[in-house]
Write a protein that holds these residues in place. Sequence first.
Motif, short mmCIF file in Angstrom:
data_model
loop_
_atom_site.label_atom_id
_atom_site.label_comp_id
_atom_site.label_asym_id
_atom_site.label_seq_id
_atom_site.Cartn_x
_atom_site.Cartn_y
_atom_site.Cartn_z
N ASP A 282 0.86 -1.18 0.00
CA ASP A 282 0.00 0.00 0.00
C ASP A 282 0.90 1.24 0.00
N PRO A 283 0.71 2.13 -0.95
CA PRO A 283 1.56 3.33 -1.00
C PRO A 283 1.25 4.34 0.11
N GLY A 284 0.15 4.17 0.80
CA GLY A 284 -0.19 5.06 1.90
C GLY A 284 -1.05 6.23 1.46
N LYS A 285 -1.88 6.67 2.38
CA LYS A 285 -2.84 7.74 2.09
C LYS A 285 -2.15 9.05 1.71
N GLU A 286 -1.03 9.35 2.35
CA GLU A 286 -0.35 10.63 2.07
C GLU A 286 0.18 10.67 0.64
N ARG A 287 0.80 9.57 0.20
CA ARG A 287 1.32 9.54 -1.17
C ARG A 287 0.19 9.60 -2.19
N LEU A 288 -0.87 8.87 -1.90
CA LEU A 288 -2.02 8.89 -2.82
C LEU A 288 -2.67 10.27 -2.86
N ALA A 289 -2.80 10.90 -1.71
CA ALA A 289 -3.37 12.25 -1.66
C ALA A 289 -2.50 13.22 -2.44
N ALA A 290 -1.18 13.09 -2.31
CA ALA A 290 -0.26 13.97 -3.06
C ALA A 290 -0.42 13.75 -4.56
N LEU A 291 -0.54 12.48 -4.96
CA LEU A 291 -0.73 12.17 -6.38
C LEU A 291 -2.00 12.81 -6.91
N TRP A 292 -3.11 12.65 -6.21
CA TRP A 292 -4.37 13.22 -6.68
C TRP A 292 -4.35 14.74 -6.65
N ARG A 293 -3.62 15.32 -5.69
CA ARG A 293 -3.51 16.78 -5.62
C ARG A 293 -2.75 17.31 -6.85
N VAL A 294 -1.63 16.67 -7.19
CA VAL A 294 -0.85 17.10 -8.36
C VAL A 294 -1.65 16.88 -9.64
N TYR A 295 -2.31 15.73 -9.74
CA TYR A 295 -3.13 15.45 -10.93
C TYR A 295 -4.26 16.47 -11.05
N GLY A 296 -4.92 16.79 -9.94
CA GLY A 296 -6.00 17.78 -9.96
C GLY A 296 -5.51 19.15 -10.38
N SER A 297 -4.35 19.54 -9.87
CA SER A 297 -3.76 20.84 -10.24
C SER A 297 -3.44 20.88 -11.73
N TYR A 298 -2.89 19.80 -12.22
CA TYR A 298 -2.59 19.71 -13.65
C TYR A 298 -3.86 19.85 -14.48
N CYS A 299 -4.93 19.15 -14.09
CA CYS A 299 -6.19 19.21 -14.85
C CYS A 299 -6.78 20.61 -14.82
N GLU A 300 -6.71 21.27 -13.67
CA GLU A 300 -7.22 22.64 -13.56
C GLU A 300 -6.42 23.59 -14.45
N LEU A 301 -5.11 23.46 -14.43
CA LEU A 301 -4.26 24.31 -15.26
C LEU A 301 -4.54 24.09 -16.74
N LEU A 302 -4.69 22.85 -17.14
CA LEU A 302 -5.00 22.55 -18.54
C LEU A 302 -6.33 23.18 -18.94
N GLU A 303 -7.32 23.06 -18.08
CA GLU A 303 -8.63 23.64 -18.38
C GLU A 303 -8.53 25.16 -18.53
N GLU A 304 -7.78 25.81 -17.65
CA GLU A 304 -7.59 27.26 -17.74
C GLU A 304 -6.91 27.64 -19.06
N CYS A 305 -5.91 26.90 -19.42
CA CYS A 305 -5.18 27.19 -20.67
C CYS A 305 -6.09 27.02 -21.88
N LEU A 306 -6.89 25.98 -21.87
CA LEU A 306 -7.80 25.75 -22.99
C LEU A 306 -8.86 26.85 -23.09
N GLU A 307 -9.35 27.33 -21.95
CA GLU A 307 -10.33 28.41 -21.95
C GLU A 307 -9.72 29.70 -22.52
N LYS A 308 -8.46 29.97 -22.20
CA LYS A 308 -7.80 31.16 -22.70
C LYS A 308 -7.58 31.11 -24.21
N LYS A 309 -7.38 29.89 -24.73
CA LYS A 309 -7.15 29.74 -26.18
C LYS A 309 -8.43 29.93 -26.97
N GLN A 310 -9.58 29.79 -26.32
CA GLN A 310 -10.85 29.91 -27.07
C GLN A 310 -11.29 31.31 -27.24
#
Length: 105
Positions: free
Chosen positions: A77-105
């Motif tokens: 088990d990688p542990g809750k802290e590592r998993l939480a960090a992974l989802w936090r980074v992934y979520g930040s990446y998705c938010e940033l991508l969405e912002e960039c795509l909105e600016k391009k439109q």
Amino acid sequence: DSALERFLEDEQFYIESLLRFSQDPLFIRFQEGIEAGSYGEAYETIHSLKGTSATLNLAPLTLSISEVTDWLRLGEDPGKERLAALWRVYGSYCELLEECLEKKQ
């Protein structure tokens, strides 16, 4: 080399690849594997995502995925802290991508 170089300087293709990656169903399969305690299955899916994130040059996400992958490779088990960090980074990446795509439109 930069991610854009890996995509032959084709910015549109790179952006489309980023978008596809952010919506990759392997993230769901990974989460399901973790929740079921199927660390072998979780390892297979997250290892694939690690390769793609590296190709896309998403260094912080690749690092976070690598930390989880190291534990899963051992069948642990990688542990809750590592998993939480992974989802936090992934979520930040998705938010940033969405912002960039909105600016391009």
